[in-house]
Design a protein around this motif. Structure first.
Motif, PDB file in Angstrom:
ATOM      1  N   ILE A  98       0.842  -1.197   0.000  1.00  0.00           N
ATOM      2  CA  ILE A  98       0.000   0.000   0.000  1.00  0.00           C
ATOM      3  C   ILE A  98       0.881   1.252   0.000  1.00  0.00           C
ATOM      4  O   ILE A  98       0.620   2.212  -0.726  1.00  0.00           O
ATOM      5  CB  ILE A  98      -0.965  -0.010   1.207  1.00  0.00           C
ATOM      6  N   ILE A  99       1.926   1.221   0.783  1.00  0.00           N
ATOM      7  CA  ILE A  99       2.861   2.354   0.838  1.00  0.00           C
ATOM      8  C   ILE A  99       3.550   2.540  -0.509  1.00  0.00           C
ATOM      9  O   ILE A  99       3.701   3.669  -0.995  1.00  0.00           O
ATOM     10  CB  ILE A  99       3.867   2.158   1.986  1.00  0.00           C
ATOM     11  N   GLN A 100       3.932   1.461  -1.143  1.00  0.00           N
ATOM     12  CA  GLN A 100       4.551   1.555  -2.474  1.00  0.00           C
ATOM     13  C   GLN A 100       3.551   2.082  -3.498  1.00  0.00           C
ATOM     14  O   GLN A 100       3.912   2.850  -4.394  1.00  0.00           O
ATOM     15  CB  GLN A 100       5.094   0.199  -2.904  1.00  0.00           C
ATOM     16  N   PHE A 101       2.309   1.680  -3.369  1.00  0.00           N
ATOM     17  CA  PHE A 101       1.261   2.187  -4.254  1.00  0.00           C
ATOM     18  C   PHE A 101       1.121   3.701  -4.076  1.00  0.00           C
ATOM     19  O   PHE A 101       1.016   4.446  -5.056  1.00  0.00           O
ATOM     20  CB  PHE A 101      -0.052   1.458  -3.960  1.00  0.00           C
ATOM     21  N   ALA A 102       1.148   4.169  -2.825  1.00  0.00           N
ATOM     22  CA  ALA A 102       1.090   5.613  -2.569  1.00  0.00           C
ATOM     23  C   ALA A 102       2.260   6.316  -3.233  1.00  0.00           C
ATOM     24  O   ALA A 102       2.103   7.400  -3.811  1.00  0.00           O
ATOM     25  CB  ALA A 102       1.072   5.887  -1.058  1.00  0.00           C
ATOM     26  N   ASP A 103       3.430   5.717  -3.172  1.00  0.00           N
ATOM     27  CA  ASP A 103       4.611   6.303  -3.806  1.00  0.00           C
ATOM     28  C   ASP A 103       4.421   6.401  -5.325  1.00  0.00           C
ATOM     29  O   ASP A 103       4.764   7.404  -5.940  1.00  0.00           O
ATOM     30  CB  ASP A 103       5.855   5.478  -3.469  1.00  0.00           C
ATOM     31  N   LEU A 104       3.847   5.376  -5.925  1.00  0.00           N
ATOM     32  CA  LEU A 104       3.562   5.396  -7.358  1.00  0.00           C
ATOM     33  C   LEU A 104       2.573   6.520  -7.688  1.00  0.00           C
ATOM     34  O   LEU A 104       2.757   7.257  -8.665  1.00  0.00           O
ATOM     35  CB  LEU A 104       3.001   4.050  -7.819  1.00  0.00           C
ATOM     36  N   LEU A 105       1.552   6.674  -6.869  1.00  0.00           N
ATOM     37  CA  LEU A 105       0.590   7.753  -7.089  1.00  0.00           C
ATOM     38  C   LEU A 105       1.257   9.118  -6.984  1.00  0.00           C
ATOM     39  O   LEU A 105       0.963  10.026  -7.775  1.00  0.00           O
ATOM     40  CB  LEU A 105      -0.570   7.643  -6.098  1.00  0.00           C
ATOM     41  N   LEU A 106       2.167   9.273  -6.050  1.00  0.00           N
ATOM     42  CA  LEU A 106       2.899  10.539  -5.916  1.00  0.00           C
ATOM     43  C   LEU A 106       3.720  10.835  -7.166  1.00  0.00           C
ATOM     44  O   LEU A 106       3.805  11.989  -7.609  1.00  0.00           O
ATOM     45  CB  LEU A 106       3.800  10.517  -4.683  1.00  0.00           C
ATOM     46  N   ARG A 107       4.310   9.823  -7.741  1.00  0.00           N
ATOM     47  CA  ARG A 107       5.058  10.013  -8.996  1.00  0.00           C
ATOM     48  C   ARG A 107       4.122  10.462 -10.113  1.00  0.00           C
ATOM     49  O   ARG A 107       4.480  11.293 -10.948  1.00  0.00           O
ATOM     50  CB  ARG A 107       5.773   8.729  -9.393  1.00  0.00           C
ATOM     51  N   GLN A 108       2.923   9.920 -10.132  1.00  0.00           N
ATOM     52  CA  GLN A 108       1.961  10.317 -11.163  1.00  0.00           C
ATOM     53  C   GLN A 108       1.489  11.759 -10.957  1.00  0.00           C
ATOM     54  O   GLN A 108       1.242  12.470 -11.923  1.00  0.00           O
ATOM     55  CB  GLN A 108       0.787   9.341 -11.198  1.00  0.00           C
ATOM     56  N   VAL A 109       1.365  12.173  -9.708  1.00  0.00           N
ATOM     57  CA  VAL A 109       1.022  13.570  -9.427  1.00  0.00           C
ATOM     58  C   VAL A 109       2.135  14.474  -9.957  1.00  0.00           C
ATOM     59  O   VAL A 109       1.864  15.495 -10.598  1.00  0.00           O
ATOM     60  CB  VAL A 109       0.793  13.809  -7.917  1.00  0.00           C
ATOM     61  N   ASP A 110       3.385  14.092  -9.718  1.00  0.00           N
ATOM     62  CA  ASP A 110       4.508  14.879 -10.237  1.00  0.00           C
ATOM     63  C   ASP A 110       4.461  14.959 -11.756  1.00  0.00           C
ATOM     64  O   ASP A 110       4.701  16.026 -12.336  1.00  0.00           O
ATOM     65  CB  ASP A 110       5.844  14.288  -9.782  1.00  0.00           C
ATOM     66  N   ARG A 111       4.157  13.853 -12.413  1.00  0.00           N
ATOM     67  CA  ARG A 111       4.051  13.852 -13.885  1.00  0.00           C
ATOM     68  C   ARG A 111       2.926  14.774 -14.351  1.00  0.00           C
ATOM     69  O   ARG A 111       3.074  15.492 -15.347  1.00  0.00           O
ATOM     70  CB  ARG A 111       3.821  12.435 -14.414  1.00  0.00           C
ATOM     71  N   ALA A 112       1.802  14.730 -13.653  1.00  0.00           N
ATOM     72  CA  ALA A 112       0.685  15.594 -14.026  1.00  0.00           C
ATOM     73  C   ALA A 112       1.047  17.061 -13.859  1.00  0.00           C
ATOM     74  O   ALA A 112       0.714  17.889 -14.718  1.00  0.00           O
ATOM     75  CB  ALA A 112      -0.555  15.250 -13.173  1.00  0.00           C
TER      76      ALA A 112
END
Length: 126
Positions: free
Chosen positions: A106-120
């Motif tokens: 779940i924590i790794q998933f949150a990290d992936l989502l944060l990367r996607q926010v940065d991309r956006a």
């Protein structure tokens, strides 16, 4: 995010670690989108990633270049689902996280989502 999440994870407080990770995603989306503090959780994600449709602008983090209706809706669904599944339950009641592997995922998933926010943010600042 890392210090709070890691500290709670190391203390085997997996519920708090996962909540902190997802709260970080929520705060990052709010900051990147510029949306109001009154929007939280699923509603915030839906508004931030609302897809562009029929020539109408979408949310501030939506991908205007995404092809196909399903692709345009995917980020909204992904982020809203993450909040609904992994942040909201801990916000409102005690959730028994007893599996460190699941908590780490779940924590790794949150990290992936944060990367996607940065991309956006990068995509939309261009």
């Amino acid at each position: 995010m890392e210090k709070t999440v890691r500290t709670n994870f190391d203390l085997e407080d997996y519920e708090t670690a996962c909540f902190a990770a997802m709260k970080t995603v929520e705060v990052a989306v709010r900051d990147a989108s510029g949306l109001d503090n009154s929007l939280v959780g699923v509603a915030l994600m839906r508004k931030a990633f609302q897809p562009h449709q029929n020539g109408k602008p979408g949310g501030p983090l939506a991908d205007a270049g995404a092809e196909g209706a399903a692709s345009r809706r995917a980020d909204s669904a992904l982020f809203a689902g993450a909040m609904g599944r992994y942040k909201n339950p801990s916000s409102h009641r005690t959730v028994d996280f007893d599996n460190p592997i699941e908590a780490a995922q779940i924590i790794q998933f949150a990290d992936l989502l944060l990367r996607q926010v940065d991309r956006a943010k990068d995509r939309n600042s261009s």
